[in-house]
Scaffold this motif. Sequence first.
Motif, PDB file in Angstrom:
ATOM      1  N   ILE A   1       0.883  -1.172   0.000  1.00 46.18           N
ATOM      2  CA  ILE A   1       0.000   0.000   0.000  1.00 46.18           C
ATOM      3  C   ILE A   1       0.917   1.218   0.000  1.00 46.18           C
ATOM      4  N   ASP A   2       0.842   2.028  -1.060  1.00 43.08           N
ATOM      5  CA  ASP A   2       1.674   3.221  -1.194  1.00 43.08           C
ATOM      6  C   ASP A   2       0.963   4.416  -0.571  1.00 43.08           C
ATOM      7  N   LEU A   3       1.711   5.212   0.185  1.00 39.51           N
ATOM      8  CA  LEU A   3       1.203   6.451   0.773  1.00 39.51           C
ATOM      9  C   LEU A   3       2.064   7.611   0.297  1.00 39.51           C
TER      10      LEU A   3
ATOM     11  N   GLY B   1      10.051   5.785   1.233  1.00 34.35           N
ATOM     12  CA  GLY B   1      10.253   5.978  -0.195  1.00 34.35           C
ATOM     13  C   GLY B   1       9.183   5.309  -1.024  1.00 34.35           C
ATOM     14  N   PRO B   2       9.174   5.542  -2.281  1.00 37.27           N
ATOM     15  CA  PRO B   2      10.094   6.426  -2.985  1.00 37.27           C
ATOM     16  C   PRO B   2       9.807   7.903  -2.682  1.00 37.27           C
ATOM     17  N   GLY B   3      10.819   8.701  -2.790  1.00 37.23           N
ATOM     18  CA  GLY B   3      10.708  10.135  -2.502  1.00 37.23           C
ATOM     19  C   GLY B   3      10.251  10.371  -1.076  1.00 37.23           C
ATOM     20  N   SER B   4       9.268  11.242  -0.896  1.00 35.08           N
ATOM     21  CA  SER B   4       8.766  11.547   0.446  1.00 35.08           C
ATOM     22  C   SER B   4       7.648  10.590   0.862  1.00 35.08           C
ATOM     23  N   GLY B   5       7.301   9.645  -0.007  1.00 34.91           N
ATOM     24  CA  GLY B   5       6.255   8.673   0.301  1.00 34.91           C
ATOM     25  C   GLY B   5       6.763   7.528   1.152  1.00 34.91           C
ATOM     26  N   SER B   6       5.890   6.550   1.372  1.00 32.51           N
ATOM     27  CA  SER B   6       6.253   5.359   2.134  1.00 32.51           C
ATOM     28  C   SER B   6       5.359   4.211   1.700  1.00 32.51           C
ATOM     29  N   ARG B   7       5.659   3.020   2.226  1.00 34.20           N
ATOM     30  CA  ARG B   7       4.914   1.826   1.855  1.00 34.20           C
ATOM     31  C   ARG B   7       4.602   0.998   3.084  1.00 34.20           C
TER      32      ARG B   7
END
Length: 192
Positions: free
Chosen positions: A77-79, A177-183
């Motif tokens: 699940i990408d946030l 990651g990626p970038g400022s996101g999280s999983r």
Amino acid sequence: MKKTQALLGAVVMAAGLGVLAPAPAAGLGVFTQAPAAADPYCGQVWGSLMKTVPAMSKAKVVNVRTGQHYCFDRLVIDLNGPVAGYTIRYVPQVVQDGSGLPIPLEGQAFLQLTVNAPAYDDAGKSTYNPPNKSELADVTGYQTFRQVAWAGSFEGYSSLGLGVRARLPFRVQTLAGPGSGSRLVVDVAHFW
């Protein structure tokens, strides 16, 4: 000379039968016993009990995807920011957020995955709106997964239903990651 040949022959035979296995790289040239038959599948010691972190996230759900590994099937699940909290557990039936209506799923066991983050922004605009809520990913041919379905996003929580082959051990990880996101990553083993 005969003793050396006999010893060498015994070592080669033992290695061929799987009695001896090479040690980790730190012990090059040293042999240790192979894992016992009672060791957990693929070294996993995850278990199947609920895993939960109660914190709320300011991030939003933006995507759901799956993948396969030699030892497990993976759901991600990408946030769009840091993951804060979640609850992952086996349930008799996955229910829809808000209404409590049952979500029909294929499989013999069902995981309800709730990430403590909405799938909509502060203006109420959707950040994740799957085109087919009952099939978020094609898991045809997966060893463990049978179906991934959207259960909704309500009052800051987003839920999914995961139908699996049987009640199998699982683990939960949060990755940056990626970038400022999280999983939020959920791996379900193929076997015990």
